[in-house]
Design a protein around this motif. Structure first.
Motif, PDB file in Angstrom:
ATOM      1  N   LYS A   1      -1.824 -11.489 -41.888  1.00  0.00           N
ATOM      2  CA  LYS A   1      -2.097 -10.740 -40.659  1.00  0.00           C
ATOM      3  C   LYS A   1      -1.270 -11.211 -39.466  1.00  0.00           C
ATOM      4  N   LEU A   2      -0.546 -12.308 -39.629  1.00  0.00           N
ATOM      5  CA  LEU A   2       0.194 -12.879 -38.503  1.00  0.00           C
ATOM      6  C   LEU A   2       1.277 -11.954 -37.964  1.00  0.00           C
ATOM      7  N   THR A   3       1.954 -11.255 -38.848  1.00  0.00           N
ATOM      8  CA  THR A   3       3.028 -10.371 -38.392  1.00  0.00           C
ATOM      9  C   THR A   3       2.461  -9.238 -37.550  1.00  0.00           C
ATOM     10  N   GLU A   4       1.401  -8.616 -38.031  1.00  0.00           N
ATOM     11  CA  GLU A   4       0.773  -7.527 -37.283  1.00  0.00           C
ATOM     12  C   GLU A   4       0.297  -8.014 -35.917  1.00  0.00           C
ATOM     13  N   ALA A   5      -0.329  -9.184 -35.887  1.00  0.00           N
ATOM     14  CA  ALA A   5      -0.831  -9.734 -34.630  1.00  0.00           C
ATOM     15  C   ALA A   5       0.312 -10.022 -33.655  1.00  0.00           C
ATOM     16  N   THR A   6       1.394 -10.586 -34.150  1.00  0.00           N
ATOM     17  CA  THR A   6       2.526 -10.919 -33.290  1.00  0.00           C
ATOM     18  C   THR A   6       3.187  -9.663 -32.745  1.00  0.00           C
ATOM     19  N   ILE A   7       3.345  -8.670 -33.586  1.00  0.00           N
ATOM     20  CA  ILE A   7       3.950  -7.410 -33.122  1.00  0.00           C
ATOM     21  C   ILE A   7       3.054  -6.737 -32.093  1.00  0.00           C
ATOM     22  N   GLN A   8       1.749  -6.756 -32.313  1.00  0.00           N
ATOM     23  CA  GLN A   8       0.820  -6.152 -31.360  1.00  0.00           C
ATOM     24  C   GLN A   8       0.902  -6.868 -30.012  1.00  0.00           C
ATOM     25  N   LEU A   9       0.916  -8.188 -30.029  1.00  0.00           N
ATOM     26  CA  LEU A   9       1.026  -8.954 -28.785  1.00  0.00           C
ATOM     27  C   LEU A   9       2.357  -8.685 -28.098  1.00  0.00           C
ATOM     28  N   TRP A  10       3.427  -8.694 -28.842  1.00  0.00           N
ATOM     29  CA  TRP A  10       4.756  -8.443 -28.284  1.00  0.00           C
ATOM     30  C   TRP A  10       4.827  -7.047 -27.661  1.00  0.00           C
ATOM     31  N   THR A  11       4.250  -6.053 -28.315  1.00  0.00           N
ATOM     32  CA  THR A  11       4.257  -4.680 -27.798  1.00  0.00           C
ATOM     33  C   THR A  11       3.485  -4.594 -26.488  1.00  0.00           C
ATOM     34  N   LYS A  12       2.304  -5.176 -26.451  1.00  0.00           N
ATOM     35  CA  LYS A  12       1.495  -5.145 -25.224  1.00  0.00           C
ATOM     36  C   LYS A  12       2.193  -5.882 -24.085  1.00  0.00           C
ATOM     37  N   THR A  13       2.746  -7.039 -24.399  1.00  0.00           N
ATOM     38  CA  THR A  13       3.398  -7.850 -23.372  1.00  0.00           C
ATOM     39  C   THR A  13       4.642  -7.161 -22.830  1.00  0.00           C
ATOM     40  N   SER A  14       5.465  -6.627 -23.713  1.00  0.00           N
ATOM     41  CA  SER A  14       6.702  -5.993 -23.244  1.00  0.00           C
ATOM     42  C   SER A  14       6.415  -4.708 -22.470  1.00  0.00           C
ATOM     43  N   ALA A  15       5.276  -4.044 -22.728  1.00  0.00           N
ATOM     44  CA  ALA A  15       4.916  -2.841 -21.975  1.00  0.00           C
ATOM     45  C   ALA A  15       4.336  -3.193 -20.603  1.00  0.00           C
ATOM     46  N   LYS A  16       3.601  -4.293 -20.512  1.00  0.00           N
ATOM     47  CA  LYS A  16       2.937  -4.674 -19.255  1.00  0.00           C
ATOM     48  C   LYS A  16       3.833  -5.521 -18.356  1.00  0.00           C
ATOM     49  N   MET A  17       4.520  -6.476 -18.914  1.00  0.00           N
ATOM     50  CA  MET A  17       5.308  -7.429 -18.132  1.00  0.00           C
ATOM     51  C   MET A  17       6.763  -6.973 -18.043  1.00  0.00           C
ATOM     52  N   LEU A  18       6.980  -6.010 -17.176  1.00  0.00           N
ATOM     53  CA  LEU A  18       8.325  -5.451 -17.017  1.00  0.00           C
ATOM     54  C   LEU A  18       9.113  -6.264 -15.992  1.00  0.00           C
ATOM     55  N   PRO A  19      10.432  -6.307 -16.138  1.00  0.00           N
ATOM     56  CA  PRO A  19      11.240  -7.060 -15.172  1.00  0.00           C
ATOM     57  C   PRO A  19      11.230  -6.385 -13.799  1.00  0.00           C
ATOM     58  N   THR A  20      11.228  -7.209 -12.776  1.00  0.00           N
ATOM     59  CA  THR A  20      11.348  -6.765 -11.386  1.00  0.00           C
ATOM     60  C   THR A  20      12.398  -7.658 -10.735  1.00  0.00           C
ATOM     61  N   PRO A  21      12.789  -7.372  -9.500  1.00  0.00           N
ATOM     62  CA  PRO A  21      13.753  -8.282  -8.862  1.00  0.00           C
ATOM     63  C   PRO A  21      13.260  -9.724  -8.773  1.00  0.00           C
ATOM     64  N   ALA A  22      11.964  -9.918  -8.574  1.00  0.00           N
ATOM     65  CA  ALA A  22      11.415 -11.277  -8.502  1.00  0.00           C
ATOM     66  C   ALA A  22      11.157 -11.866  -9.888  1.00  0.00           C
ATOM     67  N   LYS A  23      11.021 -10.997 -10.891  1.00  0.00           N
ATOM     68  CA  LYS A  23      10.725 -11.443 -12.247  1.00  0.00           C
ATOM     69  C   LYS A  23      11.770 -10.872 -13.208  1.00  0.00           C
ATOM     70  N   PHE A  24      13.006 -11.075 -12.875  1.00  0.00           N
ATOM     71  CA  PHE A  24      14.109 -10.493 -13.650  1.00  0.00           C
ATOM     72  C   PHE A  24      14.182 -11.029 -15.077  1.00  0.00           C
ATOM     73  N   HIS A  25      13.567 -12.180 -15.319  1.00  0.00           N
ATOM     74  CA  HIS A  25      13.605 -12.786 -16.652  1.00  0.00           C
ATOM     75  C   HIS A  25      12.466 -12.300 -17.554  1.00  0.00           C
ATOM     76  N   TYR A  26      11.661 -11.364 -17.086  1.00  0.00           N
ATOM     77  CA  TYR A  26      10.578 -10.806 -17.906  1.00  0.00           C
ATOM     78  C   TYR A  26      11.165  -9.807 -18.906  1.00  0.00           C
ATOM     79  N   LEU A  27      11.955 -10.303 -19.793  1.00  0.00           N
ATOM     80  CA  LEU A  27      12.533  -9.495 -20.862  1.00  0.00           C
ATOM     81  C   LEU A  27      11.991 -10.026 -22.179  1.00  0.00           C
TER      82      LEU A  27
END
Length: 119
Positions: A29-55
């Motif tokens: 189940k680790l792969t599914e869990a990691t992909i789910q976390l990565w998907t949620k994080t990449s959708a919520k934590m978008l880069p901004t000028p102050a957080k340009f490293h949020y990639l």
């Protein structure tokens, strides 16, 4: 495709021939869990000028699994340890990249939610 790559490796490394069966079941189940976390994080934590490293890209997935693969198999005694190890690696890869307390708190809650959903 990602499950095909990382899932195959983790299922081979933590098969029920080398670790207890319950650990092998959680490992699948680790792969599914990691992909789910990565998907949620990449959708919520978008880069901004102050957080340009949020990639968050595929490299983060490989870092999580790389950390899991570094742990000697004989140290993974039970499924609780494996989930704790996975959580630690996710915090190391995702949470450590975040710059402020609200973002870190959101990520920690997201990790706990994924644990609750998947495991």
């Amino acid at each position: 495709a990602v499950d095909n790559i990382f899932g195959s490796i983790i299922r081979g490394r933590l098969s029920d021939k080398v670790v207890p069966k319950v650990v092998a079941e959680v490992a699948t189940k680790l792969t599914e869990a990691t992909i789910q976390l990565w998907t949620k994080t990449s959708a919520k934590m978008l880069p901004t000028p102050a957080k340009f490293h949020y990639l968050f890209n595929m490299r983060e997935l490989s870092r999580v699994f790389g950390g899991l693969f570094e742990a000697p198999r004989d140290t993974i005694k039970d499924e609780v340890y494996l989930v704790k190890l996975w959580r630690h690696e996710c915090e190391r890869v995702f949470t450590d990249k975040l710059t402020n307390a609200p973002d870190k708190e959101w990520e920690s809650n997201c990790i706990l939610n994924v644990i609750g959903d998947i495991f």
